[in-house]
Design an enzyme around this catalytic site. Structure first.
Site, short mmCIF file in Angstrom:
data_model
loop_
_atom_site.label_atom_id
_atom_site.label_comp_id
_atom_site.label_asym_id
_atom_site.label_seq_id
_atom_site.Cartn_x
_atom_site.Cartn_y
_atom_site.Cartn_z
N HIS A 74 -4.15 7.15 2.24
CA HIS A 74 -3.79 7.52 0.87
C HIS A 74 -2.27 7.64 0.78
CE1 HIS A 74 -4.31 9.15 -3.12
NE2 HIS A 74 -3.44 10.10 -2.81
N ASN A 100 -2.92 -3.15 4.31
CA ASN A 100 -3.30 -2.19 5.36
C ASN A 100 -4.40 -2.76 6.25
OD1 ASN A 100 -1.86 0.52 5.23
ND2 ASN A 100 -2.27 0.14 3.06
C1 GAR Z 1 -2.14 1.40 -0.39
O1 GAR Z 1 -0.89 1.92 -0.77
C2 GAR Z 1 -3.13 2.52 -0.16
O2 GAR Z 1 -2.56 3.66 0.39
C3 GAR Z 1 -3.62 2.79 -1.56
O3 GAR Z 1 -3.73 1.54 -2.15
C4 GAR Z 1 -2.79 0.64 -1.55
C5 GAR Z 1 -3.55 -0.57 -1.08
O4 GAR Z 1 -2.66 -1.56 -0.62
N1 GAR Z 1 -4.85 3.51 -1.54
C6 GAR Z 1 -5.19 4.45 -2.41
O5 GAR Z 1 -4.48 4.76 -3.34
C7 GAR Z 1 -6.54 5.09 -2.15
N2 GAR Z 1 -6.65 6.34 -2.83
P1 GAR Z 1 -3.20 -2.70 0.34
O6 GAR Z 1 -4.41 -3.34 -0.38
O7 GAR Z 1 -2.07 -3.67 0.45
O8 GAR Z 1 -3.59 -2.09 1.64
#
Ligand code: GAR
Length: 208
Positions: free
Chosen positions: A109, A14
């Protein structure tokens, strides 16, 4: 020029989508720093390779959440950010930290909040028999995975889905949703009234 600080704990996909949109869409903004609470977060190397300043603050080196969050805020504030973007930053934040960044702290989220705050959102959505899942970008308040909703993206839950399949389908949408929401913020296109967020020109805040 708005200054953005992004916090990660891992992969940072992200974070990458926000950095890339900032550059390719010519936002009036720059990503000043990417900070991780874990030295092994793979997103750090990606940010470094893009010439972005990175830092690690290991939460395990602190006695409690208050001490970690105080040091984290000092580190973030050294970059004088207009916006702090949580991008897979897997820490519960103290009320003092959240208050300090009120109105300039965004989170993504992987659920349609207020459904399924916390962990294992995809497993819980499948177990609950949900037919619709998705992702939410919201302003952060002291309550975990809670706060004024900027935008949401919805995806179907298919009968054959396991946790990984649903997570992958949602993640594709997160990578559309987060740059959209952060872009709105840095262009001052958002209005918060009575805890509800509206796009000033009526842009669709639901992606499908
Ligand atoms: C993502 O799916 C984000 O939405 C989630 O962690 C992942 C991180 O992926 N966040 C949460 O669960 C926060 N409560 P990334 O490191 O590849 O962005």
């Amino acid at each position: 020029m708005k200054r953005i600080v992004i916090l990660i704990s891992g992969r940072g996909s992200n974070m990458q989508s926000v950095v890339e949109a900032c550059a390719s869409e010519g936002w009036p903004a720059e990503v000043s720093a990417v900070i991780s609470n874990r030295a092994d977060a793979s997103g750090l190397a990606w940010a470094q390779a893009r010439g972005i300043h990175t830092a690690v603050l290991d939460h395990k080196a602190f006695a409690d959440r208050e001490a970690f969050d105080a040091e984290l805020a000092t580190l973030i504030d050294s970059h004088q950010p207009d916006l702090v973007v949580l991008a897979g930053f897997m820490r519960i934040l103290t009320p003092g930290f959240v208050r300090h960044y009120e109105g300039r702290l965004l989170n993504v989220h992987p659920s349609l909040l207020p459904a399924f705050p916390g962990l294992h959102t995809h497993r819980r959505a499948i177990e609950a028999g949900c037919k619709l899942a998705g992702a939410t970008v919201h302003f952060v308040t002291a309550e975990l995975d809670h706060g004024p909703i900027v935008a949401q993206a919805a995806v179907p839950v298919l009968p054959e889905d396991d946790e990984q399949a649903l997570a992958a389908r949602v993640l594709v949408q997160e990578h559309r949703l987060y740059p959209l929401a952060v872009g709105w913020f840095v262009r001052d296109e958002l209005d918060i009234t009575d805890g509800r967020v509206h796009h000033r020109s009526g842009a669709a805040q639901l992606l499908r």
